[in-house]
Design a protein around this motif. Sequence first.
Motif, short mmCIF file in Angstrom:
data_model
loop_
_atom_site.label_atom_id
_atom_site.label_comp_id
_atom_site.label_asym_id
_atom_site.label_seq_id
_atom_site.Cartn_x
_atom_site.Cartn_y
_atom_site.Cartn_z
N ILE A 142 0.81 -1.22 0.00
CA ILE A 142 0.00 0.00 0.00
C ILE A 142 0.84 1.27 0.00
O ILE A 142 0.45 2.29 -0.57
CB ILE A 142 -0.97 -0.01 1.20
CG1 ILE A 142 -2.03 1.08 1.00
CG2 ILE A 142 -0.23 0.17 2.51
CD1 ILE A 142 -3.13 1.04 2.04
N GLY A 143 2.02 1.24 0.63
CA GLY A 143 2.84 2.45 0.72
C GLY A 143 3.24 3.00 -0.64
O GLY A 143 2.94 4.16 -0.97
N PRO A 144 3.93 2.22 -1.49
CA PRO A 144 4.32 2.73 -2.81
C PRO A 144 3.13 3.09 -3.70
O PRO A 144 3.20 4.05 -4.47
CB PRO A 144 5.13 1.58 -3.41
CG PRO A 144 5.63 0.82 -2.23
CD PRO A 144 4.55 0.91 -1.20
N ILE A 145 2.04 2.31 -3.61
CA ILE A 145 0.86 2.63 -4.43
C ILE A 145 0.32 4.00 -4.05
O ILE A 145 0.03 4.84 -4.92
CB ILE A 145 -0.22 1.55 -4.25
CG1 ILE A 145 0.23 0.23 -4.88
CG2 ILE A 145 -1.54 2.00 -4.88
CD1 ILE A 145 -0.72 -0.92 -4.63
N ALA A 146 0.16 4.25 -2.75
CA ALA A 146 -0.34 5.54 -2.30
C ALA A 146 0.62 6.66 -2.67
O ALA A 146 0.19 7.75 -3.09
CB ALA A 146 -0.57 5.51 -0.79
N LEU A 147 1.90 6.41 -2.52
CA LEU A 147 2.91 7.44 -2.85
C LEU A 147 2.82 7.85 -4.32
O LEU A 147 2.75 9.04 -4.64
CB LEU A 147 4.30 6.91 -2.52
CG LEU A 147 5.49 7.88 -2.65
CD1 LEU A 147 6.62 7.42 -1.73
CD2 LEU A 147 6.03 7.95 -4.07
N ILE A 148 2.80 6.87 -5.21
CA ILE A 148 2.82 7.17 -6.65
C ILE A 148 1.53 7.87 -7.09
O ILE A 148 1.57 8.90 -7.77
CB ILE A 148 3.05 5.87 -7.45
CG1 ILE A 148 4.44 5.31 -7.18
CG2 ILE A 148 2.85 6.12 -8.94
CD1 ILE A 148 4.68 3.93 -7.75
N LEU A 149 0.39 7.32 -6.69
CA LEU A 149 -0.88 7.88 -7.16
C LEU A 149 -1.12 9.28 -6.59
O LEU A 149 -1.60 10.17 -7.31
CB LEU A 149 -2.03 6.95 -6.78
CG LEU A 149 -2.09 5.62 -7.52
CD1 LEU A 149 -3.29 4.81 -7.07
CD2 LEU A 149 -2.15 5.84 -9.03
#
Length: 287
Positions: A142-149
Motif C-alpha cells: 500500500i505504501g508505494p501505491i499511495a505514494l505514486i498515485l
Amino acid sequence: MSATPLSLAPTPSSPTPTRTTPVYKVTGPRVLRAEWAKFWSLRSSWITLGVAVVLLIVFGAIAAATYSPGAVATSGPPGPGSSGADSDAVGLALTGVSFAQLAIGVLGVLLSAGEYSTGMIRSTLAAVPRRLPVLWSKSLVIGPIALILTTIAAVAAFQLGTPGLDGEKIALSLGDDGVLRSLAGAGVYLGLVAVFGVALGMLLRSSAGAIAALVGTLLILPGLASLLPDTWYDTITPYFPSNAGSAVYALHESANSLSPGAGLAVFAGWVALTLAGAAYRLVRTDA
C-alpha cells in the motif's frame, strides 16, 4: 514326443509411478505477491484510492480558482476562498491533503484490521506461520501505491490550478525552486499515512478503533494542543504526526515548524514506532 510346458517365472512388476506434490516454501516475495493480489481484488481499494485522488485534485483546483489576494489569512491550511498573504500556489494545490489523508489512512486500516473483522486473518496466518512477513508485505504493497498515485494527483492539482493564478504574485511553475520537492513530499507523506493505517489496524485489530485512533492522531490531537500553555504548545506541536508531516510538503519553512527533512524523520519515526507495536502484538498474541 510330447512338448514339456514352459515354466512361466513371475516377472517383477514395474513400479507404479507416484505423483509427488511439489512443496512450496513460504518466502517474502510470495507473501508480497499474495498481498498484492488480495489488495487489488478488494473493491474498497479501488474506491478509496479513487476518492483520495479526486479529493486532492478537486480541492486543489477549487482553491486556486477561488483565490483572492485580499482575503484575510487564516490559521489553518488554505482552503477555497480563504488564502492569505503567506499563501502560495503549492499550498493551494495541496489543500486536499488534509482530506486525502483520511481516505488513504482508512484504506490502510481496512487492509489490515478488515481481516480481523471477517476472520480471514486466521487463514492468512496459517499460510504464513512466521506472521511478520504479512505485516511487512501489506505495508510494502500500500505504501508505494499511495505514494505514486497521490504524487501524480498533487502534480495534476498544481497544473490545473496554474491557469487560475496567472498574473498573481503567488503564481509558480513546476520549474521553480522547491515546487517539485513539495509536491513529491505530499506523496511521501500520504504513502506513510497509508502504512500508518496498516500499523494501527494490526495493532488495535478493530476497524472502528483504528479509524478513530487515526482521526484522533492526525486531526483532533493538534486541536487539543491549543489548550496547552503557549510555551508548551510552541515546543510540542511541531512533533505531532500531522504537523511533522505537513512540514514535509511545505514550500516555505515557518517559524514554528520543522524543516522538511526533520519533519519526514519525525513522522517516519511515528510510523516505525506504531509498526513495532503492531509487530510485537502480531507475534506475541493469537489472532
